[in-house]
Write a protein that holds these residues in place. Structure first.
Motif, PDB file in Angstrom:
ATOM      1  N   VAL A   1       0.531  23.115  -4.750  1.00  0.00           N
ATOM      2  CA  VAL A   1       0.915  24.477  -4.386  1.00  0.00           C
ATOM      3  C   VAL A   1       2.396  24.479  -4.015  1.00  0.00           C
ATOM      4  O   VAL A   1       2.856  23.636  -3.240  1.00  0.00           O
ATOM      5  CB  VAL A   1       0.061  24.988  -3.207  1.00  0.00           C
ATOM      6  CG1 VAL A   1       0.517  26.383  -2.781  1.00  0.00           C
ATOM      7  CG2 VAL A   1      -1.420  25.008  -3.588  1.00  0.00           C
ATOM      8  N   ARG A   2       3.134  25.432  -4.590  1.00  0.00           N
ATOM      9  CA  ARG A   2       4.575  25.520  -4.359  1.00  0.00           C
ATOM     10  C   ARG A   2       4.965  26.966  -4.057  1.00  0.00           C
ATOM     11  O   ARG A   2       4.330  27.908  -4.538  1.00  0.00           O
ATOM     12  CB  ARG A   2       5.355  25.010  -5.585  1.00  0.00           C
ATOM     13  CG  ARG A   2       5.021  23.574  -5.966  1.00  0.00           C
ATOM     14  CD  ARG A   2       5.835  23.110  -7.167  1.00  0.00           C
ATOM     15  NE  ARG A   2       5.389  21.814  -7.646  1.00  0.00           N
ATOM     16  CZ  ARG A   2       5.808  20.644  -7.184  1.00  0.00           C
ATOM     17  NH1 ARG A   2       6.714  20.627  -6.207  1.00  0.00           N
ATOM     18  NH2 ARG A   2       5.358  19.504  -7.678  1.00  0.00           N
ATOM     19  N   ASP A   3       6.025  27.108  -3.270  1.00  0.00           N
ATOM     20  CA  ASP A   3       6.544  28.422  -2.897  1.00  0.00           C
ATOM     21  C   ASP A   3       7.980  28.562  -3.368  1.00  0.00           C
ATOM     22  O   ASP A   3       8.786  27.637  -3.207  1.00  0.00           O
ATOM     23  CB  ASP A   3       6.479  28.615  -1.375  1.00  0.00           C
ATOM     24  CG  ASP A   3       5.058  28.541  -0.844  1.00  0.00           C
ATOM     25  OD1 ASP A   3       4.204  29.278  -1.354  1.00  0.00           O
ATOM     26  OD2 ASP A   3       4.808  27.729   0.069  1.00  0.00           O
TER      27      ASP A   3
ATOM     28  N   THR B   1       4.194  32.324  -4.757  1.00  0.00           N
ATOM     29  CA  THR B   1       3.355  31.147  -4.500  1.00  0.00           C
ATOM     30  C   THR B   1       2.548  30.863  -5.753  1.00  0.00           C
ATOM     31  O   THR B   1       1.988  31.784  -6.366  1.00  0.00           O
ATOM     32  CB  THR B   1       2.413  31.377  -3.310  1.00  0.00           C
ATOM     33  OG1 THR B   1       3.179  31.555  -2.120  1.00  0.00           O
ATOM     34  CG2 THR B   1       1.488  30.171  -3.118  1.00  0.00           C
TER      35      THR B   1
ATOM     36  N   THR C   1       0.896  27.246  -8.337  1.00  0.00           N
ATOM     37  CA  THR C   1       0.502  25.835  -8.414  1.00  0.00           C
ATOM     38  C   THR C   1       1.089  25.204  -9.664  1.00  0.00           C
ATOM     39  O   THR C   1       0.970  25.758 -10.761  1.00  0.00           O
ATOM     40  CB  THR C   1      -1.034  25.696  -8.434  1.00  0.00           C
ATOM     41  OG1 THR C   1      -1.560  26.199  -7.202  1.00  0.00           O
ATOM     42  CG2 THR C   1      -1.448  24.235  -8.584  1.00  0.00           C
TER      43      THR C   1
ATOM     44  N   GLY D   1      -3.515  29.432  -5.964  1.00  0.00           N
ATOM     45  CA  GLY D   1      -3.394  28.777  -4.667  1.00  0.00           C
ATOM     46  C   GLY D   1      -4.502  27.795  -4.392  1.00  0.00           C
ATOM     47  O   GLY D   1      -5.338  27.491  -5.249  1.00  0.00           O
ATOM     48  N   SER D   2      -4.517  27.302  -3.173  1.00  0.00           N
ATOM     49  CA  SER D   2      -5.517  26.331  -2.746  1.00  0.00           C
ATOM     50  C   SER D   2      -6.908  26.939  -2.873  1.00  0.00           C
ATOM     51  O   SER D   2      -7.139  28.088  -2.501  1.00  0.00           O
ATOM     52  CB  SER D   2      -5.237  25.927  -1.294  1.00  0.00           C
ATOM     53  OG  SER D   2      -6.016  24.826  -0.914  1.00  0.00           O
TER      54      SER D   2
ATOM     55  N   VAL E   1      -7.813  22.928  -6.645  1.00  0.00           N
ATOM     56  CA  VAL E   1      -6.494  22.856  -6.015  1.00  0.00           C
ATOM     57  C   VAL E   1      -6.689  22.761  -4.508  1.00  0.00           C
ATOM     58  O   VAL E   1      -7.467  23.527  -3.928  1.00  0.00           O
ATOM     59  CB  VAL E   1      -5.650  24.104  -6.361  1.00  0.00           C
ATOM     60  CG1 VAL E   1      -4.300  24.038  -5.656  1.00  0.00           C
ATOM     61  CG2 VAL E   1      -5.476  24.238  -7.865  1.00  0.00           C
TER      62      VAL E   1
ATOM     63  N   ASP F   1      -4.419  22.211  -0.849  1.00  0.00           N
ATOM     64  CA  ASP F   1      -3.149  22.088  -0.139  1.00  0.00           C
ATOM     65  C   ASP F   1      -3.451  21.709   1.307  1.00  0.00           C
ATOM     66  O   ASP F   1      -3.875  22.546   2.104  1.00  0.00           O
ATOM     67  CB  ASP F   1      -2.389  23.413  -0.208  1.00  0.00           C
ATOM     68  CG  ASP F   1      -0.979  23.314   0.340  1.00  0.00           C
ATOM     69  OD1 ASP F   1      -0.413  22.210   0.306  1.00  0.00           O
ATOM     70  OD2 ASP F   1      -0.448  24.349   0.794  1.00  0.00           O
TER      71      ASP F   1
END
Length: 455
Positions: free
Chosen positions: A132-134, A143, A145, A190-191, A227, A229
């Protein structure tokens, strides 16, 4: 709504067909936004859409035209690609606003790819798998992945999941040079999202595969990767400091309690205790019995719940029957707070044959040794890792470091060492071939264990 200009960046139909078929190694070169003739051409792959609009700036909207088998195209009257979003309409549904995966740069750097090529990326889990990246953008924070997988013989790779209606056609991945790595950042994922990779082999067959580097998985018999996080905050600083600065575990007596977490204790209805439940039950029991350490039989994901867990399918994922990765972190944390060390059983000698896991991952014998005299374990009915392949050794060394660093494990008990070291292990005469010196030692496995100890 803007009118679509005629200065569309031209592409040969054959290139579009490769993208649609999932056979183009660099879909970002065709999809997304690209400057052309003083304006910007946008191409979007949405096979099931009825209409696609691009929205940018202060609400400027451009309707895209259907170009070829799910590829939509249009032109923005700006010289450079802006920060934009897509508004996609599907049959019987309201328009959905989403970001475009094909406007993002790769999430792996040149050094990462170099180390992967060399088989020396000791933190492989940091760059492969799902993360997960922002990002910050002018129209709002993003946001998503990033997905990355090593499949060097693949003709094409797609990612499918609950975020694209399990239709992998929408998200073909790009090949990162000659590294064998395929990568894609997917916004708005996302997660907790479930996913799999679709891998097209040189035999022209698509294979649906779980992520070898996934941190979490669905509860069997379901097989998708998840996923995850981690947000866990450790509280075992005192233990970790003492371990690092002290004389070592061998300086004092050890008494080890070996157990299988999934069957150690169960609720009255038969359900296993979760990792969090075990933190309350197991810690007090082990402490009262006077043990200094626990040895946990494999906590990695494996398909058959009635087994001890030695046929692993996901080496970086915890057994999801008892919870998520942070649940296991919590259990280990509590053991450390009670001054109890944790040893994990680790299985680098062989792996499960399930077709959705590591077996013939990209259509070839990738993780397993291609020589059946070395790559198949007759006694256990499982594949044997190709210890002579640097990328496979890297996978295993990084996996050992992962459990030691990310889960604060105090040691690993390596399973099946004899089966790794000797070519004639559980084989009759004629079922094995000697090494280059005429001996029965598996020299590549010996070198792997030496590399592991030296890392």
């Amino acid at each position: 709504m803007s009118t679509v200009p005629t200065t569309i960046r031209p592409l040969e139909r054959s290139l579009l067909e490769l993208v649609v078929a999932g056979r183009h190694g660099d879909p970002h070169a065709l999809l997304g936004a690209h400057p052309h003739a003083g304006s910007t051409t946008v191409r979007v792959l949405r096979p099931l859409a009825e209409a696609v609009d691009v929205v940018h700036g202060n609400g400027t909207r451009v309707a895209l035209a259907h170009e070829h088998e799910g590829i939509w195209v249009g032109v923005l009257d700006v010289p450079e690609p802006p920060d934009y979003r897509l508004e996609v309409t599907y049959s019987g549904a309201d328009p959905q606003v989403s970001d475009d995966a094909y406007r993002y740069l790769p999430t792996l750097g040149e050094m990462d790819l170099h180390l992967i090529n060399e088989g020396r990326h000791e933190e492989l889990w940091e760059v492969l798998g799902a993360h997960v990246r922002d990002y910050t953008s002018s129209t709002g924070d993003v946001t998503g992945t990033s997905f990355a997988v090593w499949a060097p013989h693949a003709v094409g790779v797609r990612v499918k999941g609950d975020f694209n209606h399990w239709d992998g056609r929408e998200h073909p991945m790009r090949q990162m040079g000659v590294s064998g790595v395929w990568e894609l950042f997917v916004p708005d994922v996302g997660s907790g999202s479930r996913y799999k990779f679709l891998i097209l082999g040189v035999d022209d067959q698509w294979r649906e595969k779980a992520d070898p580097m996934a941190f979490h998985s669905e509860i069997p018999p379901l097989t998708s990767s998840v996923v995850f996080d981690s947000r866990y905050a450790w509280s075992d600083d005192e233990w970790m400091t003492s371990r690092a600065e002290g004389p070592g575990a061998h300086a004092s007596p050890m008494s080890v309690y070996e157990l299988h977490l999934n069957s150690w204790r169960r609720h009255h209805g038969g359900d296993p205790f979760s990792y969090v439940d075990l933190a309350d039950e197991l810690v007090d029991y082990v402490k009262d019995m006077g043990f200094t350490h626990v040895e946990l039989m494999p906590v990695m994901q494996h398909p058959f719940g009635g087994s001890w867990g030695y046929h692993v399918t996901s080496y970086f994922a915890v057994d999801s029957r008892m919870g998520d990765p942070d649940g296991l972190r919590h259990l280990i944390d509590r053991l450390h707070q009670a001054e109890i060390g944790v040893i994990l059983d680790w299985v680098p000698g062989h792996f499960a044959t399930d077709e959705w896991a590591l077996s013939r991952f990209d259509g070839t014998a990738l993780y397993e040794d291609p020589n059946p005299q070395r790559g198949w374990h007759e006694e256990w009915g499982s594949h044997i890792f190709d210890f002579g392949r640097k990328e496979v050794r890297n996978f295993l060394v990084a996996n050992a470091l992962f459990w030691l660093e990310q889960f604060h494990a105090d040691g690993l008990r390596v399973d099946g060492v004899a089966s790794m070291l000797y070519l004639d292990y559980s084989r009759e005469p004629g079922q094995w071939s000697p090494n280059v010196y005429g001996g029965r030692e598996n020299l590549e496995a010996v070198a792997f264990l030496q590399e592991l100890n030296a890392t």
